[in-house]
Write an enzyme that holds these catalytic residues in place. Structure first.
Site, PDB file in Angstrom:
ATOM      1  CG  ASP A   1     -10.989  -5.289 -28.586  1.00  0.00           C
ATOM      2  OD1 ASP A   1     -11.505  -6.411 -28.448  1.00  0.00           O
ATOM      3  OD2 ASP A   1     -11.497  -4.261 -28.087  1.00  0.00           O
ATOM      4  CG  ASP A   2     -12.272  -9.676 -27.961  1.00  0.00           C
ATOM      5  OD1 ASP A   2     -12.087  -9.052 -26.905  1.00  0.00           O
ATOM      6  OD2 ASP A   2     -13.318  -9.595 -28.626  1.00  0.00           O
TER       7      ASP A   2
ATOM      8  CG  ASN B   1     -15.411  -6.275 -28.560  1.00  0.00           C
ATOM      9  OD1 ASN B   1     -14.237  -6.607 -28.491  1.00  0.00           O
ATOM     10  ND2 ASN B   1     -16.061  -5.724 -27.541  1.00  0.00           N
TER      11      ASN B   1
ATOM     12  CB  SER C   1     -19.762  -5.073 -30.327  1.00  0.00           C
ATOM     13  OG  SER C   1     -18.720  -4.210 -30.737  1.00  0.00           O
TER      14      SER C   1
END
Ligand SMILES: *[C@@H]1O[C@H](CO)[C@@H](O)[C@H](O)[C@H]1NC(C)=O
Ligand SMILES: *[C@@H]1O[C@H](CO)[C@@H](O)[C@H](O)[C@H]1NC(C)=O
Ligand SMILES: *[C@@H]1O[C@H](CO)[C@@H](O)[C@H](O)[C@H]1NC(C)=O
Ligand SMILES: *[C@@H]1O[C@H](CO)[C@@H](O)[C@H](O)[C@H]1NC(C)=O
Length: 327
Positions: A26-27, A134, A167
């Site tokens: 998502d980054d 993440n 993550s």
């Protein structure tokens, strides 16, 4: 003859063993973490595709964000690419590295239902979705649903594709062109990439010729500790099995700023619901307790997308409205 049999066996073995891996996050497609993981996964014999948002989509959960125009109105993160570029595209020198102007969940959909079948003529199912690592940890069911990293993963599991979210604690958002250094043994991105590759390799090795790498409806949520420059005593964290709920607990919350007369995001403790074990192995520690312990350990939780309540609790709740079911 013997040689031919041998060659055929080899060819069969390599088609069976070479897997299709979809890597997302998502980054954004241009951050160091995902690029390091891409190159480490590629060192295996697998066919790796990186398809990730053009800019930060943290906290988007499973939202489907789809490009509104064929070209970008605004630039991608790190001005990469510039505004006016196509809304989806790939690296000039590597057509396996793609951005898409969407959320992690829609990046997965773009890759699965459009990019792989049309651009690469791949009709086989993706063998594994890897999301992350993440920039920031994703612990407890409250972050599970909020996290864009996990949004891609649970959408993949809905489509019968084994999927893992990774993550780590550093929220430092860094551009691969500035920071990627696969030869630096203390670089956190590199260490995470090596550990991710270790887990993926183990999964496929255990899978062998079986159809799936993980049981249907299940996925993994993995949280790394601080490693390398973030904590030089930890360069090869061990794997520890955990569960999503349990003490302590955390969830999103908001706080009020009277100067600006606005609210801002602030974590708050979760309720008993996030501490109580109602399903699964209640003897396991919570993932958040491992993350907080500061140990050189990586939490590995197995989740299910069967959100139905366990039978006794489901019946208890349904009984409260039992008269409604009577005719
Ligand atoms: C696409 O793959 C199929 C087999 O899966 C093959 O029959 C077909 O020729 C391929 N098409 C192209 C354009 O490569
Ligand atoms: C973020 O990463 C960059 C590049 O590795 C580094 O120069 C910078 O000091 C880091 N910032 C923090 C707050 O860790
Ligand atoms: C660094 O890792 C070690 C274990 O390798 C741990 O004992 C220590 O608490 C960690 N330090 C910090 C600041 O988290
Ligand atoms: C509150 O708002 C003011 C003015 O916008 C800002 O300077 C300050 O950093 C904010 N405080 C917090 C805790 O966000």
């Amino acid at each position: 003859m013997q040689f031919i049999v041998f060659a055929i066996t080899l060819a069969l073995a390599s088609t069976t063993l070479s897997k299709i891996i979809l890597l997302t996050n998502d980054d954004g497609w241009a951050v160091t973490n995902i690029r390091a993981t891409y190159y480490k996964l590629k060192e295996t014999e697998h066919d790796v595709y990186l398809v990730a948002p053009v800019s930060q989509r943290t906290g988007w959960g499973g939202t489907y964000d789809i490009p509104k125009a064929p070209t970008l109105d605004t630039e991608g993160d790190f001005s990469y690419p510039k505004a006016g570029a196509p809304s989806w595209g790939h690296e000039v020198d590597d057509d396996h590295i793609w951005y898409f102007d969407g959320s992690p969940a829609s990046c997965f959909a773009f890759a699965e239902s459009y990019l792989l079948p049309t651009h690469f003529n791949i009709s086989d199912k993706i063998d594994l979705v890897v999301s992350g690592p993440n920039e920031g940890q994703n612990v407890s069911p409250s972050l599970f649903t909020l996290s864009g990293t996990l949004g891609a993963v649970y959408n993949a599991v809905y489509r019968d594709i084994p999927a893992i979210a990774f993550s780590g604690p550093s929220t430092n958002n860094s551009f691969y062109q500035d920071d990627l250094d696969l030869d630096d043994p203390l670089d956190a991105s590199t260490i995470y990439a090596i550990k991710i590759t270790e887990m993926v390799t183990q999964l496929f090795e255990t899978q062998g010729v079986n159809e799936r790498a993980l049981p249907i409806g299940l996925g993994l949520n993995v949280n790394f500790p601080a490693v390398g420059y973030l904590n030089e005593t930890c360069t090869n964290p061990r794997w520890v099995r955990t569960r999503l709920t349990g003490d302590p607990s955390v969830m999103p919350g908001l706080a009020y700023n009277s100067t600006s007369n606005l609210f801002y995001f602030a974590f708050q403790p979760g309720g008993d619901a996030l501490r109580t074990c109602q399903i699964g192995d209640c003897t396991l520690p919570s993932e958040y307790s491992i993350v907080l312990s500061g140990e050189c350990a990586t939490s590995v939780s197995v989740f299910s997308i069967d959100y139905d309540a366990p039978i006794h609790l489901g019946n208890e709740a349904a009984n409260l409205i039992a008269p409604l079911f009577e005719n």
